[in-house]
Write a protein that holds these residues in place. Structure first.
Motif: not given
Length: 765
Positions: A78, A81, A371, A396, A399
């Motif tokens: 995260t 991201s 994400n 992402p 995630g």
């Protein structure tokens, strides 16, 4: 009028002091004070000082390492991201909410932003509880709740009065926290357990239950991101700060877990919540670290949470007074008080484990959405997506998947409730008219999915089972709710495509742009609750323009299969009208000619009236069976079935009607109808009329026995090979004369290009 933007931007006034003069420019924060220190201090939380030993003792070393690693992995992805998006756009007030809303839109962003604000406010109460519970060691006679309420008030006042001083004090706090870590490491390595401790017990507690309690300890990046509006260089600070927070926190928690497991009996770890203090070299440093860590964490969230709510108010999600600033530090007063009230409820609950689990669910949803937003940005690869910190889209996405799995494994029931809570907020916002006010990713996502689907459809031949009505409607007045448009809309609702085509005289092209006309028509159709595509075509000749649209409109296999016309256009001659019908047949399009009868309520009543069971004048749908043109008859059956699936015609009666010349023909037709209905599971009343061929014609029977209310479906024969337009026009006029007393009539002419016949069983007369 139609060229104006109906969504006005929310004015953001220049901040002023109470005296009305312009406030002095606020000094911006750097990476250390604005991102790194607040995030790291938030990790020196209640979980580290009061629950880390219990987690290690209840789960064992291997399970504890996996819990720490998985939690930090989700947070680390995260943070990547956040770092990526922060190098692609200017991150303003609101942090995580701002990022999600600028990708998915204000409505979706707010459905996550509101729970995030609640989670941040809950964290304030959780930190205050950790501080006050630790004080019971020194002052056991003090009420934890009373003390918590007092501390919470002080924290709120400090955050409101001087947030910058509070942020600067973090330099002192971090020094004491480093000293407390040194005290723990030095003390635990030389710790000698007291005598009489029983044998170690096997860990029996679920790893996911422990994960739920631990996960809030691995967060803090969303709190730092919410301060993005106060950073000098958000792009640089968020990249360096968030990644640094996760790496620092992971090393600290991993160190604590390994040392506790190797030097402290797990029976003590399970039963002694203050084991960190008891094994450290200096108990005073540990207590001081606990107090400073929890209080500073509470203070940081007390500063960050109101700014999340303030960002929501600036986007019009919540009333504007939540974002109103006042005081010397320009703090959002109402937002601060709202956050305080939520924290007050958390303090009243007083259960750290329960609060931590609830926090985990909300934070996990936030991380999943963040994400997912970044993954979609990378996957769609819009030209606007050019981050200097590039992140492959699958990172992402992984995630988001990890976060979703964690939610479901912790507690599937609460995970679904949490997701339902977010969906409920979204639904309420949509119902209240809070739509996306930014250029978000929705249209790009639709284009991406459409591209895949259109190419897939284009590579496959359309099968009869997948047949759907795709109507091309030529309407003279597309800015009014005509019966023709209502009829076409009822046919395609939830089943097919509808395109409203308007032919505009070429001279108008000098004054009005095509896009302006299309925008106006779409706006009006939306007001009438008619879902339709719009095609605007300029031509000096109406008939030529209609022909060109029939020949060229569409893409791949997504081309209209049916042309829908009104009884006759005002412009052009009757012969030209017939030429359009014949041209549609040559283009292998079915043709429906809808004649607007005298019935005013059938198709043009207000949309809301249809939801209250009102049938108005629709008593039945008459289908005049055409034995010579089987395609027409079967197409009319489909039309009637499509109408009955909608709410407007659901209760009407379908009546199959036919006319024969003798008794034998009547028996044959009855047998055919019975077999056809049984084979095709088609429920309809059947009426067969016998007439004298020498004294009357079939159209006379139609005229006599057609319903005066509802809708009449009548097949039209195709033109003979050498038949002229004038001759075919005469035949068409006879049809109109025979049905002039009917409420509404649809003449149906099947081109034969669509294999509609295969949708029905092979029964012949």
């Amino acid at each position: 009028m139609c060229g104006m933007n109906t969504q006005t931007a929310i004015p953001q006034s220049k901040p002023t002091t109470d005296s009305g003069s312009r406030a002095p420019k606020e000094k911006k924060l750097g990476t250390l004070l604005g991102v790194y220190l607040p995030g790291v201090i938030s990790m020196f939380s209640v979980i580290l000082f009061l629950r880390m030993g219990w987690i290690v003792g209840s789960g064992g070393l291997v399970k504890s390492i996996l819990i720490i690693t998985f939690a930090c992995l989700i947070t680390f992805i995260t943070s990547l991201s956040i770092a990526s998006v922060s190098t692609n756009m200017t991150i303003k007030e609101g942090g995580t909410y701002y990022m999600i809303s600028r990708v998915f839109g204000t409505d979706i962003g707010a459905s996550v932003g509101l729970p995030l604000f609640i989670a941040q406010s809950m964290t304030i109460g959780l930190s205050v509880l950790g501080f006050t519970q630790s004080l019971t060691i020194l002052f056991p006679q003090v009420s934890v709740q009373s003390l918590s309420y007092s501390v919470l008030v002080l924290i709120t006042l400090l955050a409101y009065m001087s947030s910058r001083v509070a942020l600067k004090s973090q330099l002192v706090v971090i020094c004491f926290l480093i000293a407390s870590v040194a005290s723990f490491v030095y003390g635990v390595t030389g710790y000698v357990p007291p005598e009489g401790i029983g044998p170690d017990l096997e860990p029996t507690m679920s790893g996911w239950a422990l994960f739920a309690v631990f996960f809030p300890a691995a967060t803090g990046i969303e709190m730092s991101a919410s301060m993005s509006g106060r950073l000098k260089n958000p792009s640089r600070s968020l990249v360096l700060g968030t990644i640094g927070i996760i790496l620092t926190g992971y090393l600290i928690y991993l160190t604590y877990a390994v040392l506790l497991w190797n030097y402290v009996p797990n029976q003590l770890l399970r039963t002694d919540l203050f084991i960190i203090e008891h094994v450290s070299k200096s108990k005073e440093l540990i207590m001081l670290g606990l107090w400073l860590g929890t209080l500073t964490s509470a203070l940081n969230y007390a500063i960050a949470a109101p700014r999340s709510l303030q960002a929501l108010s600036l986007d019009g999600v919540v009333p504007g007074f939540f974002g109103k600033e006042s005081g010397p530090s320009r703090e959002p007063t109402i937002a601060v008080m709202t956050s305080f009230l939520i924290s007050l409820v958390v303090v009243g609950v007083g259960q750290i484990n329960v609060i931590a689990t609830a926090l985990s669910m909300i934070l996990l949803i936030t991380y999943v959405m963040l994400n997912l937003a970044m993954g979609l940005e990378g996957l769609l690869a819009n030209f606007s997506w050019r981050p200097t910190f590039y992140l492959p889209y699958w990172i992402p996405f992984s995630g988001a998947l990890f976060g979703l799995v964690a939610m479901l494994m912790i507690d599937p029931g609460w995970a679904l409730i949490s997701i339902g809570f977010v969906i409920t907020i979204y639904s309420i916002l949509r119902w209240k008219g809070v739509d996306s006010t930014v250029d978000d990713l929705k249209q790009s996502l639709l284009f991406f999915l459409s591209r895949i689907l259109i190419y897939r459809l284009a590579s496959n031949q359309t099968k009869a089972r997948a047949w759907r009505p795709h109507l091309l409607v030529f309407s003279e007045v597309a800015t009014k709710p005509t019966k023709l448009l209502r009829f076409a809309s009822e046919l395609t609702k939830d089943q097919g495509f509808l395109t409203t085509a308007c032919i505009i005289h070429e001279e108008s092209k000098l004054n009005t742009k095509r896009a302006r006309w299309a925008h106006l028509i779409r706006k009006k159709l939306k007001e009438f609750s008619i879902q339709s595509l719009v095609e605007v075509h300029f031509s000096s000749n109406l008939t030529a323009g209609m022909r060109q649209v029939i020949d060229t409109y569409g893409m791949g296999t997504l081309v209209p299969n049916t042309v829908v016309l009104g009884q006759r256009t005002k412009a052009g001659t009757p012969t030209q009208f017939i030429d359009v019908i014949l041209h549609s047949l040559k283009a292998q399009k079915n043709v429906i000619i809808f004649r607007e009868g005298s019935l005013s309520e059938t198709f043009i009543q207000e949309p809301q009236r249809r939801w209250f069971g009102g049938q108005s004048e629709q008593s039945q749908i008459d289908i005049w069976w055409d034995a010579k043109n089987r395609g027409n008859s079967e197409h009319m059956l489909i039309i009637a079935n499509l109408l009955k699936r909608g709410s407007h015609w659901r209760k009407c009666q379908i009546v199959l009607k036919s006319c024969v010349v003798n008794e034998q023909g009547k028996k044959t037709m009855e047998t055919f109808f019975d077999n056809f209905a049984k084979s095709n599971r088609y429920q309809a009343e059947r009426l067969i009329y016998q007439y004298d061929k020498e004294t009357e014609q079939a159209l006379d029977v139609v005229k006599k026995h057609s319903s005066r209310r509802g809708l009449v479906l009548l097949g039209v024969r195709p033109p003979a090979p050498d038949e002229s337009s004038e001759s075919y026009l005469e035949y068409y006029n006879q049809l109109c004369e025979a049905t002039e007393a009917c409420a509404s009539v649809a003449f149906v002419l099947c081109s034969g290009s669509n294999d509609i016949h295969s949708l029905f069983e092979q029964y012949t007369l």
